[in-house]
Design a protein around this motif. Structure first.
Motif, mmCIF file in Angstrom:
data_model
loop_
_atom_site.group_PDB
_atom_site.id
_atom_site.type_symbol
_atom_site.label_atom_id
_atom_site.label_comp_id
_atom_site.label_asym_id
_atom_site.label_seq_id
_atom_site.Cartn_x
_atom_site.Cartn_y
_atom_site.Cartn_z
ATOM 1 N N ALA A 113 43.532 37.252 48.920
ATOM 2 C CA ALA A 113 43.440 38.684 49.179
ATOM 3 C C ALA A 113 42.608 39.382 48.113
ATOM 4 O O ALA A 113 41.766 40.239 48.418
ATOM 5 C CB ALA A 113 44.842 39.294 49.249
ATOM 6 N N MET A 114 42.825 39.027 46.848
ATOM 7 C CA MET A 114 42.091 39.675 45.760
ATOM 8 C C MET A 114 40.602 39.365 45.840
ATOM 9 O O MET A 114 39.770 40.219 45.550
ATOM 10 C CB MET A 114 42.678 39.274 44.403
ATOM 11 N N ARG A 115 40.260 38.160 46.235
ATOM 12 C CA ARG A 115 38.841 37.819 46.367
ATOM 13 C C ARG A 115 38.169 38.712 47.414
ATOM 14 O O ARG A 115 36.994 39.048 47.292
ATOM 15 C CB ARG A 115 38.703 36.343 46.736
ATOM 16 N N TYR A 116 38.934 39.104 48.431
ATOM 17 C CA TYR A 116 38.421 39.976 49.485
ATOM 18 C C TYR A 116 38.549 41.460 49.131
ATOM 19 O O TYR A 116 38.257 42.314 49.971
ATOM 20 C CB TYR A 116 39.160 39.718 50.791
ATOM 21 N N GLY A 117 39.011 41.775 47.933
ATOM 22 C CA GLY A 117 39.147 43.176 47.550
ATOM 23 C C GLY A 117 40.445 43.817 47.990
ATOM 24 O O GLY A 117 40.551 45.040 48.028
ATOM 25 N N GLY A 118 41.446 42.998 48.321
ATOM 26 C CA GLY A 118 42.774 43.504 48.639
ATOM 27 C C GLY A 118 43.622 43.563 47.382
ATOM 28 O O GLY A 118 43.490 42.716 46.497
ATOM 29 N N VAL A 119 44.494 44.545 47.316
ATOM 30 C CA VAL A 119 45.361 44.717 46.151
ATOM 31 C C VAL A 119 46.758 44.199 46.509
ATOM 32 O O VAL A 119 47.387 44.716 47.449
ATOM 33 C CB VAL A 119 45.426 46.196 45.730
ATOM 34 N N PRO A 120 47.269 43.188 45.804
ATOM 35 C CA PRO A 120 48.578 42.633 46.150
ATOM 36 C C PRO A 120 49.728 43.481 45.622
ATOM 37 O O PRO A 120 49.643 44.084 44.548
ATOM 38 C CB PRO A 120 48.560 41.260 45.467
ATOM 39 N N ILE A 121 50.793 43.518 46.406
ATOM 40 C CA ILE A 121 52.085 44.009 45.938
ATOM 41 C C ILE A 121 52.987 42.786 45.933
ATOM 42 O O ILE A 121 53.310 42.236 46.989
ATOM 43 C CB ILE A 121 52.652 45.105 46.844
ATOM 44 N N ALA A 122 53.358 42.338 44.745
ATOM 45 C CA ALA A 122 54.015 41.052 44.588
ATOM 46 C C ALA A 122 55.287 41.165 43.756
ATOM 47 O O ALA A 122 55.445 42.094 42.965
ATOM 48 C CB ALA A 122 53.059 40.057 43.919
ATOM 49 N N ALA A 123 56.161 40.202 43.951
ATOM 50 C CA ALA A 123 57.376 40.128 43.145
ATOM 51 C C ALA A 123 57.075 39.454 41.808
ATOM 52 O O ALA A 123 56.181 38.610 41.708
ATOM 53 C CB ALA A 123 58.454 39.353 43.892
ATOM 54 N N TRP A 166 45.985 54.846 46.300
ATOM 55 C CA TRP A 166 44.902 54.405 47.193
ATOM 56 C C TRP A 166 43.839 55.497 47.356
ATOM 57 O O TRP A 166 44.145 56.673 47.529
ATOM 58 C CB TRP A 166 45.465 54.040 48.572
ATOM 59 N N GLY A 167 42.586 55.093 47.284
ATOM 60 C CA GLY A 167 41.480 56.016 47.471
ATOM 61 C C GLY A 167 41.025 56.738 46.221
ATOM 62 O O GLY A 167 40.039 57.476 46.260
ATOM 63 N N THR A 168 41.697 56.503 45.100
ATOM 64 C CA THR A 168 41.327 57.164 43.848
ATOM 65 C C THR A 168 40.423 56.260 43.018
ATOM 66 O O THR A 168 40.214 55.084 43.337
ATOM 67 C CB THR A 168 42.581 57.508 43.026
ATOM 68 N N ALA A 169 39.934 56.817 41.905
ATOM 69 C CA ALA A 169 39.121 56.013 40.991
ATOM 70 C C ALA A 169 39.947 54.889 40.377
ATOM 71 O O ALA A 169 39.436 53.787 40.132
ATOM 72 C CB ALA A 169 38.542 56.910 39.895
ATOM 73 N N ASP A 170 41.233 55.144 40.128
ATOM 74 C CA ASP A 170 42.102 54.098 39.583
ATOM 75 C C ASP A 170 42.229 52.941 40.569
ATOM 76 O O ASP A 170 42.254 51.777 40.170
ATOM 77 C CB ASP A 170 43.492 54.666 39.271
ATOM 78 N N TRP A 171 42.289 53.267 41.862
ATOM 79 C CA TRP A 171 42.361 52.211 42.882
ATOM 80 C C TRP A 171 41.077 51.389 42.877
ATOM 81 O O TRP A 171 41.123 50.149 42.944
ATOM 82 C CB TRP A 171 42.586 52.823 44.256
ATOM 83 N N ALA A 172 39.945 52.062 42.790
ATOM 84 C CA ALA A 172 38.666 51.342 42.765
ATOM 85 C C ALA A 172 38.612 50.390 41.579
ATOM 86 O O ALA A 172 38.110 49.260 41.692
ATOM 87 C CB ALA A 172 37.507 52.338 42.701
ATOM 88 N N GLY A 173 39.136 50.811 40.447
ATOM 89 C CA GLY A 173 39.170 49.937 39.279
ATOM 90 C C GLY A 173 40.083 48.751 39.494
ATOM 91 O O GLY A 173 39.777 47.627 39.061
ATOM 92 N N ARG A 174 41.209 48.985 40.180
ATOM 93 C CA ARG A 174 42.139 47.890 40.456
ATOM 94 C C ARG A 174 41.499 46.869 41.398
ATOM 95 O O ARG A 174 41.661 45.659 41.239
ATOM 96 C CB ARG A 174 43.423 48.468 41.066
ATOM 97 N N VAL A 175 40.770 47.366 42.391
ATOM 98 C CA VAL A 175 40.066 46.472 43.333
ATOM 99 C C VAL A 175 39.007 45.650 42.602
ATOM 100 O O VAL A 175 38.888 44.439 42.809
ATOM 101 C CB VAL A 175 39.423 47.289 44.477
ATOM 102 N N ALA A 176 38.250 46.304 41.730
ATOM 103 C CA ALA A 176 37.209 45.597 40.980
ATOM 104 C C ALA A 176 37.822 44.507 40.112
ATOM 105 O O ALA A 176 37.288 43.393 40.007
ATOM 106 C CB ALA A 176 36.422 46.592 40.120
ATOM 107 N N CYS A 177 38.960 44.814 39.494
ATOM 108 C CA CYS A 177 39.646 43.807 38.675
ATOM 109 C C CYS A 177 40.128 42.651 39.540
ATOM 110 O O CYS A 177 39.974 41.483 39.174
ATOM 111 C CB CYS A 177 40.827 44.463 37.952
ATOM 112 N N ALA A 178 40.702 42.974 40.699
ATOM 113 C CA ALA A 178 41.193 41.924 41.596
ATOM 114 C C ALA A 178 40.068 40.990 42.020
ATOM 115 O O ALA A 178 40.225 39.763 42.030
ATOM 116 C CB ALA A 178 41.835 42.568 42.831
ATOM 117 N N MET A 179 38.911 41.555 42.330
ATOM 118 C CA MET A 179 37.793 40.736 42.816
ATOM 119 C C MET A 179 37.155 39.895 41.708
ATOM 120 O O MET A 179 36.493 38.901 41.983
ATOM 121 C CB MET A 179 36.743 41.638 43.462
ATOM 122 N N SER A 180 37.368 40.307 40.468
ATOM 123 C CA SER A 180 36.745 39.581 39.353
ATOM 124 C C SER A 180 37.601 38.418 38.858
ATOM 125 O O SER A 180 37.173 37.647 38.004
ATOM 126 C CB SER A 180 36.473 40.538 38.184
#
Length: 215
Positions: A113-123, A166-180
């Protein structure tokens, strides 16, 4: 992500809602995966998001998701079974990936999911805790949201935090981190070799010290 989401919504019969994030579950239906908690947590929030589910297994969990899809046909999509092509389309479209496992030795879904730019909600358990970070306090960039295992209320709070961001600059940063994130063998193998070499050197030193004492 927006284009993939629009395509998937059309394919799956979901209402076109550009202002709403899409959450996803791609999993074996099993008590271990905490999916009963996910179904309960997301239903009251379907006015703020949509859900796509792909999986099969436990009949009780399958029935829970079927009921959810029947109650909210334009906001919840369910496909029983496993479809690799559809799975990748869901990964590509999903903003949020739910993986609230009660226990999880590794977990591959969150990495895909992270490789695709999805943000996980995990335990906070097993391999999920090794790969998903809600804050950068640990020195790693924030790439997801965390909840306590087997705690539906805490999962709901994590989902609320994600929906609020979701949709904020903080979300965009989280997505970028997930994809990296890099969880490949290209990164892991040198780490394993380093541990092996360190252990071998320590053993050789211990052996040499023992020989000196005997001498």
């Amino acid at each position: 992500k927006a284009a993939c989401k629009k395509f998937l919504r059309g394919e799956c019969g979901l209402r076109e809602e550009p202002a709403k994030p899409l959450a996803a579950v791609i999993s074996r239906f099993d008590y271990q995966k905490g999916l009963d908690l996910a179904a309960a947590a997301i239903e009251p929030r379907l006015g703020r998001c949509q859900l796509a589910v792909l999986g099969d297994g436990d009949s009780g969990l399958a029935e829970a998701f079927s009921t959810l899809a029947q109650r909210h046909p334009q906001d919840v999509f369910l496909r029983h079974g496993f479809d690799d092509v559809l799975a990748h389309r869901i990964y590509a479209a999903a903003d949020i990936f739910l993986i609230p496992s009660r226990f999880e030795p590794c977990g591959l879904g969150q990495m895909i999911a992270m490789r695709y730019g999805g943000v996980p909600i995990a335990a906070r358990t097993g391999g999920l805790l090794d790969t998903v970070f809600e804050s950068s306090d640990s020195g790693r960039c924030a790439n997801g949201f965390l909840c306590a295992p087997n705690d539906g209320a805490d999962l709901a709070r994590a989902l609320d935090r994600a929906l609020q961001e979701w949709g904020t600059a903080d979300w965009a940063g989280r997505v970028a981190c997930a994809m990296s994130g890099d969880y490949s063998w290209d990164k892991s193998v040198p780490q394993y070799l380093s541990i092996y070499e360190s252990a071998r050197a320590s053993r050789e030193q211990s052996g040499a010290a023992g020989n000196e004492r005997r001498a």
